[in-house]
Scaffold this active site. Structure first.
Site, PDB file in Angstrom:
ATOM      1  N   GLY A 132       1.206  -1.103  -0.556  1.00 51.50           N
ATOM      2  CA  GLY A 132       0.078  -0.613   0.147  1.00 51.50           C
ATOM      3  C   GLY A 132       1.034   0.984  -0.281  1.00 51.50           C
ATOM      4  O   GLY A 132       0.609   2.441   0.105  1.00 51.50           O
ATOM      5  N   ASP A 168       2.490   5.764  -5.905  1.00 53.38           N
ATOM      6  CA  ASP A 168       1.848   6.609  -6.182  1.00 53.38           C
ATOM      7  C   ASP A 168       1.386   6.270  -4.520  1.00 53.38           C
ATOM      8  O   ASP A 168       1.171   5.912  -3.134  1.00 53.38           O
ATOM      9  CB  ASP A 168       1.511   6.351  -6.489  1.00 53.38           C
ATOM     10  CG  ASP A 168       0.368   7.575  -7.208  1.00 53.38           C
ATOM     11  OD1 ASP A 168       1.051   8.625  -6.432  1.00 53.38           O
ATOM     12  OD2 ASP A 168      -0.562   8.437  -8.091  1.00 53.38           O
ATOM     13  N   TYR A 169       0.908   7.575  -4.405  1.00 48.21           N
ATOM     14  CA  TYR A 169       0.088   8.171  -3.222  1.00 48.21           C
ATOM     15  C   TYR A 169      -1.065   6.654  -2.427  1.00 48.21           C
ATOM     16  O   TYR A 169      -1.239   6.056  -3.077  1.00 48.21           O
ATOM     17  CB  TYR A 169      -0.825   9.163  -2.613  1.00 48.21           C
ATOM     18  CG  TYR A 169      -1.345   9.047  -1.371  1.00 48.21           C
ATOM     19  CD1 TYR A 169      -0.930   9.717  -0.407  1.00 48.21           C
ATOM     20  CD2 TYR A 169      -3.266   9.105  -1.493  1.00 48.21           C
ATOM     21  CE1 TYR A 169      -1.574   9.584   0.701  1.00 48.21           C
ATOM     22  CE2 TYR A 169      -4.150   9.219  -0.373  1.00 48.21           C
ATOM     23  CZ  TYR A 169      -3.216   9.335   0.624  1.00 48.21           C
ATOM     24  OH  TYR A 169      -3.703   9.518   1.869  1.00 48.21           O
ATOM     25  N   ARG A 170      -0.374   5.829  -1.574  1.00 48.73           N
ATOM     26  CA  ARG A 170      -0.862   4.632  -1.181  1.00 48.73           C
ATOM     27  C   ARG A 170      -1.332   3.700  -1.888  1.00 48.73           C
ATOM     28  O   ARG A 170      -2.139   3.075  -1.991  1.00 48.73           O
ATOM     29  CB  ARG A 170      -2.137   4.874  -0.021  1.00 48.73           C
ATOM     30  CG  ARG A 170      -2.121   5.892   1.370  1.00 48.73           C
ATOM     31  CD  ARG A 170      -1.002   5.281   2.393  1.00 48.73           C
ATOM     32  NE  ARG A 170      -0.905   6.772   3.539  1.00 48.73           N
ATOM     33  CZ  ARG A 170      -0.169   7.428   3.512  1.00 48.73           C
ATOM     34  NH1 ARG A 170       0.989   7.456   2.611  1.00 48.73           N
ATOM     35  NH2 ARG A 170      -0.215   8.169   4.412  1.00 48.73           N
ATOM     36  N   GLN A 171      -0.749   3.882  -3.517  1.00 48.44           N
ATOM     37  CA  GLN A 171      -0.982   2.457  -4.316  1.00 48.44           C
ATOM     38  C   GLN A 171       0.919   2.142  -4.259  1.00 48.44           C
ATOM     39  O   GLN A 171       1.350   2.827  -4.732  1.00 48.44           O
ATOM     40  CB  GLN A 171      -1.774   2.789  -4.751  1.00 48.44           C
ATOM     41  CG  GLN A 171      -1.444   4.343  -6.016  1.00 48.44           C
ATOM     42  CD  GLN A 171      -2.256   3.904  -6.820  1.00 48.44           C
ATOM     43  OE1 GLN A 171      -3.384   4.185  -6.368  1.00 48.44           O
ATOM     44  NE2 GLN A 171      -2.452   4.075  -8.451  1.00 48.44           N
TER      45      GLN A 171
END
Ligand code: EPU
Length: 292
Positions: A132, A168-171
């Site tokens: 995540g 990327d943000y939280r991925q």
């Protein structure tokens, strides 16, 4: 032959998952596996693949909510030492997917290797963190990750190098079933100053987020350019309760599970928060928490 034939030494049936999650809520896993070796994991994944049994990876359970009815299929927990090794090689930290992120961070800091100290206080395993792309406003694990060894859902093991890893943000772009280990090249720094920076970060976190409660980190992702916590707070929802689930007074993007809380209470509170923020603030919140 049943799904379990030959795997009985490390697979259990009807394992309660509540005790494996930070929320301490929810029902059992149909099957629960704690393989001791990579070979056992390969056999297990191959068997589930052949038999069409769904598989899920459980880290430390700090970012999931298990429904009260539990989950069908196989839940795999990489708790054995073979998956939790942490070592320093040159300036790189190499950590098993099952290792605790906090241990990886402090190991690097004590060896005078900078980069990961911004992640102090984030719960969970290294595998879960990379899955995540866990992080803070000051950084995330993906930006320090050069390589990852993964296992696909058919049991094949691959090396994913930096050109295949996109964060990327939280991925993250990693959609393989298992993260076996990660390699993070870090930067040399003064161990004493690094430890001080880490402690400072830890104090700020403790002051702004609820700790020592049954909760599971931020519930929603921050919408681009704003803060979910601030939006929920501005919508006047701090302290809102359904059954034993309460929106934290300290940080509105946290839900606290009080005694007698059920997973259903948390799910209903999530729906309520989402619809109120939509109506009052005009923003659609997206879940960060995974619902099983
Ligand atoms: N705020 C409020 N009310 C609240 C909470 C926050 O007004 O109840 C305001 C704060 O005053 C601040 C702004 O919202 O002006 C941002 O708050 P904060 O600094 O606490 O950061 P955040 O955006 O809410 C993010 C991450 C956290 C991470 C912190 C610190 C997300 C969803 N959250 O929180 O990560 O610890 O930054 O770096 O990205 C997580 O992902 O599970 C998590 C906890």
């Amino acid at each position: 032959m049943s799904v379990l034939t030959g795997l009985e030494s490390f697979v259990r049936q009807s394992e309660p998952l509540a005790m494996h999650t930070w929320f301490q809520l929810g029902g059992p896993a149909e099957y629960f596996a704690e393989p001791e070796t990579v070979e056992q994991l390969v056999t297990l994944v191959g068997r589930c693949h052949e038999e069409g049994v769904a598989m899920r990876m459980l880290g430390q359970g700090s970012n999931i909510l298990v429904r009260d009815e539990g989950v069908p299929g196989m839940v795999i927990h990489l708790s054995a030492p073979a998956f939790c090794n942490i070592r320093i090689q040159g300036r790189s930290l190499i950590a098993g997917g099952g290792a605790l992120l906090g241990r990886a961070v402090t190991t690097a800091v004590h060896r005078g290797l900078a980069g990961l100290e911004t992640l102090i206080g984030i719960p969970g395993t290294v595998g879960g963190a990379l899955h995540g792309n866990a992080g803070t406003r000051s950084g995330n694990i993906g930006q320090w990750t050069l390589e990852a060894t993964v296992m696909a859902a058919n049991g094949e093991i691959y090396q994913r190098s930096s050109d295949e890893l996109v964060f990327d943000y939280r991925q993250s772009s990693i959609d393989d079933l298992v993260i076996l280990d990660v390699s993070c090249p870090l930067e040399e720094d003064n161990p004493h100053e690094l430890a001080q920076r880490m402690q400072k970060q830890w104090i700020v976190k403790k002051a702004s987020q609820p700790m020592g409660h049954q909760s599971a980190g931020c519930v929603f992702k921050n919408p681009r350019g704003s803060s979910a916590g601030e939006l929920i707070d501005d919508a006047g929802l701090k302290g809102t309760r359904i059954g034993g689930a309460v929106v934290s007074d300290r940080h509105a993007n946290f839900i606290i599970a009080e005694p007698e809380c059920t997973a259903q209470d948390v799910l209903r509170l999530i729906d309520l928060v989402r619809s109120q923020v939509r109506d009052r603030m005009g923003t659609e919140l997206e879940l960060e928490l995974e619902i099983w």
